[in-house]
Scaffold this motif. Structure first.
Motif, PDB file in Angstrom:
ATOM      1  N   MET A 107       0.844  -1.176   0.000  1.00  0.00           N
ATOM      2  CA  MET A 107       0.000   0.000   0.000  1.00  0.00           C
ATOM      3  C   MET A 107       0.892   1.243   0.000  1.00  0.00           C
ATOM      4  O   MET A 107       1.848   1.331   0.756  1.00  0.00           O
ATOM      5  CB  MET A 107      -0.893  -0.020   1.242  1.00  0.00           C
ATOM      6  N   ASN A 108       0.571   2.193  -0.855  1.00  0.00           N
ATOM      7  CA  ASN A 108       1.321   3.441  -0.948  1.00  0.00           C
ATOM      8  C   ASN A 108       0.547   4.557  -0.269  1.00  0.00           C
ATOM      9  O   ASN A 108      -0.638   4.740  -0.539  1.00  0.00           O
ATOM     10  CB  ASN A 108       1.563   3.819  -2.407  1.00  0.00           C
ATOM     11  N   ALA A 109       1.204   5.302   0.577  1.00  0.00           N
ATOM     12  CA  ALA A 109       0.567   6.445   1.227  1.00  0.00           C
ATOM     13  C   ALA A 109       0.554   7.629   0.268  1.00  0.00           C
ATOM     14  O   ALA A 109       1.355   7.708  -0.659  1.00  0.00           O
ATOM     15  CB  ALA A 109       1.308   6.793   2.508  1.00  0.00           C
ATOM     16  N   TYR A 110      -0.386   8.545   0.495  1.00  0.00           N
ATOM     17  CA  TYR A 110      -0.405   9.793  -0.262  1.00  0.00           C
ATOM     18  C   TYR A 110      -0.633  10.935   0.715  1.00  0.00           C
ATOM     19  O   TYR A 110      -1.006  10.723   1.866  1.00  0.00           O
ATOM     20  CB  TYR A 110      -1.447   9.769  -1.386  1.00  0.00           C
ATOM     21  N   SER A 111      -0.373  12.138   0.247  1.00  0.00           N
ATOM     22  CA  SER A 111      -0.504  13.293   1.128  1.00  0.00           C
ATOM     23  C   SER A 111      -1.227  14.416   0.410  1.00  0.00           C
ATOM     24  O   SER A 111      -1.369  14.409  -0.814  1.00  0.00           O
ATOM     25  CB  SER A 111       0.868  13.758   1.599  1.00  0.00           C
ATOM     26  N   GLY A 112      -1.670  15.384   1.199  1.00  0.00           N
ATOM     27  CA  GLY A 112      -2.375  16.526   0.640  1.00  0.00           C
ATOM     28  C   GLY A 112      -2.227  17.740   1.533  1.00  0.00           C
ATOM     29  O   GLY A 112      -1.669  17.660   2.631  1.00  0.00           O
ATOM     30  N   ALA A 113      -2.749  18.855   1.036  1.00  0.00           N
ATOM     31  CA  ALA A 113      -2.638  20.109   1.774  1.00  0.00           C
ATOM     32  C   ALA A 113      -3.691  21.087   1.279  1.00  0.00           C
ATOM     33  O   ALA A 113      -4.226  20.953   0.175  1.00  0.00           O
ATOM     34  CB  ALA A 113      -1.254  20.709   1.579  1.00  0.00           C
ATOM     35  N   CYS A 114      -3.916  22.095   2.091  1.00  0.00           N
ATOM     36  CA  CYS A 114      -4.765  23.205   1.673  1.00  0.00           C
ATOM     37  C   CYS A 114      -3.973  24.073   0.699  1.00  0.00           C
ATOM     38  O   CYS A 114      -2.813  23.790   0.396  1.00  0.00           O
ATOM     39  CB  CYS A 114      -5.209  24.011   2.895  1.00  0.00           C
ATOM     40  N   HIS A 115      -4.555  25.141   0.233  1.00  0.00           N
ATOM     41  CA  HIS A 115      -3.905  26.005  -0.751  1.00  0.00           C
ATOM     42  C   HIS A 115      -2.650  26.666  -0.205  1.00  0.00           C
ATOM     43  O   HIS A 115      -1.617  26.717  -0.874  1.00  0.00           O
ATOM     44  CB  HIS A 115      -4.892  27.077  -1.239  1.00  0.00           C
ATOM     45  N   CYS A 116      -2.687  27.173   1.025  1.00  0.00           N
ATOM     46  CA  CYS A 116      -1.537  27.895   1.565  1.00  0.00           C
ATOM     47  C   CYS A 116      -0.517  26.997   2.256  1.00  0.00           C
ATOM     48  O   CYS A 116       0.587  27.431   2.566  1.00  0.00           O
ATOM     49  CB  CYS A 116      -1.995  28.989   2.527  1.00  0.00           C
ATOM     50  N   GLY A 117      -0.876  25.733   2.496  1.00  0.00           N
ATOM     51  CA  GLY A 117       0.049  24.788   3.112  1.00  0.00           C
ATOM     52  C   GLY A 117       0.015  24.738   4.624  1.00  0.00           C
ATOM     53  O   GLY A 117       0.769  23.984   5.233  1.00  0.00           O
ATOM     54  N   VAL A 148      -2.467  23.546   6.401  1.00  0.00           N
ATOM     55  CA  VAL A 148      -3.091  22.267   6.757  1.00  0.00           C
ATOM     56  C   VAL A 148      -2.497  21.198   5.853  1.00  0.00           C
ATOM     57  O   VAL A 148      -2.599  21.284   4.626  1.00  0.00           O
ATOM     58  CB  VAL A 148      -4.625  22.319   6.586  1.00  0.00           C
ATOM     59  N   THR A 149      -1.862  20.208   6.461  1.00  0.00           N
ATOM     60  CA  THR A 149      -1.271  19.103   5.718  1.00  0.00           C
ATOM     61  C   THR A 149      -1.700  17.783   6.351  1.00  0.00           C
ATOM     62  O   THR A 149      -1.966  17.720   7.554  1.00  0.00           O
ATOM     63  CB  THR A 149       0.265  19.195   5.692  1.00  0.00           C
ATOM     64  N   PHE A 150      -1.753  16.751   5.525  1.00  0.00           N
ATOM     65  CA  PHE A 150      -2.173  15.432   6.017  1.00  0.00           C
ATOM     66  C   PHE A 150      -1.552  14.351   5.159  1.00  0.00           C
ATOM     67  O   PHE A 150      -1.091  14.605   4.043  1.00  0.00           O
ATOM     68  CB  PHE A 150      -3.698  15.306   6.009  1.00  0.00           C
ATOM     69  N   SER A 151      -1.557  13.141   5.698  1.00  0.00           N
ATOM     70  CA  SER A 151      -1.165  11.971   4.912  1.00  0.00           C
ATOM     71  C   SER A 151      -2.204  10.883   5.148  1.00  0.00           C
ATOM     72  O   SER A 151      -2.884  10.857   6.182  1.00  0.00           O
ATOM     73  CB  SER A 151       0.231  11.489   5.284  1.00  0.00           C
ATOM     74  N   VAL A 152      -2.332  10.002   4.162  1.00  0.00           N
ATOM     75  CA  VAL A 152      -3.296   8.906   4.209  1.00  0.00           C
ATOM     76  C   VAL A 152      -2.546   7.622   3.908  1.00  0.00           C
ATOM     77  O   VAL A 152      -1.844   7.534   2.894  1.00  0.00           O
ATOM     78  CB  VAL A 152      -4.439   9.109   3.195  1.00  0.00           C
TER      79      VAL A 152
END
Length: 117
Positions: A1-11, A13-17
């Motif tokens: 399983m590969n994790a992915y990440s994301g963020a809001c526009h300004c950075g 708020v960041t998260f990983s899944v």
């Protein structure tokens, strides 16, 4: 399983899944989702990790107050939501528009009629 990440526009708020990038996404036509244009995927809360400060987030509730819509206090982007699934599981709804590696054009969209619920 590969994790992915994301963020809001300004950075702020960041998260990983801890899951593979999905091949499907949900598009909802409720009054809120229509205005935001989110493409959502759902994961168990245990697979979600907020990698930024909790203080960077604000919450918004509407209608039946079942979903905690979390958004960046700085730029207003809603990167994810928190909710309880019908079976009682703690879930996160990830806005795939906030995941840079997601190929949005390749997603199979499942339409959800939230306007009628």
């Amino acid at each position: 399983m590969n994790a992915y990440s994301g963020a809001c526009h300004c950075g702020e708020v960041t998260f990983s899944v801890d899951a593979d990038l999905p091949k499907q996404a949900m598009s909802c036509n409720c009054s809120f989702c229509r205005r935001k244009g989110s493409l959502m995927t759902f994961v168990p809360a245990a697979q979600f990790d907020l990698t930024s400060r909790q203080e960077a987030l604000k919450s918004y509730f509407f209608n039946k107050h079942r979903i905690e819509h979390r958004f960046c206090a700085t730029c207003g982007t809603q990167a994810f939501s928190a909710a309880t699934a019908p079976d009682g599981a703690d879930m996160r709804a990830i806005n795939l528009r906030c995941v840079p590696e997601a190929n949005l054009e390749a997603l199979e969209l499942k339409m959800y009629d939230g306007a009628s619920v």
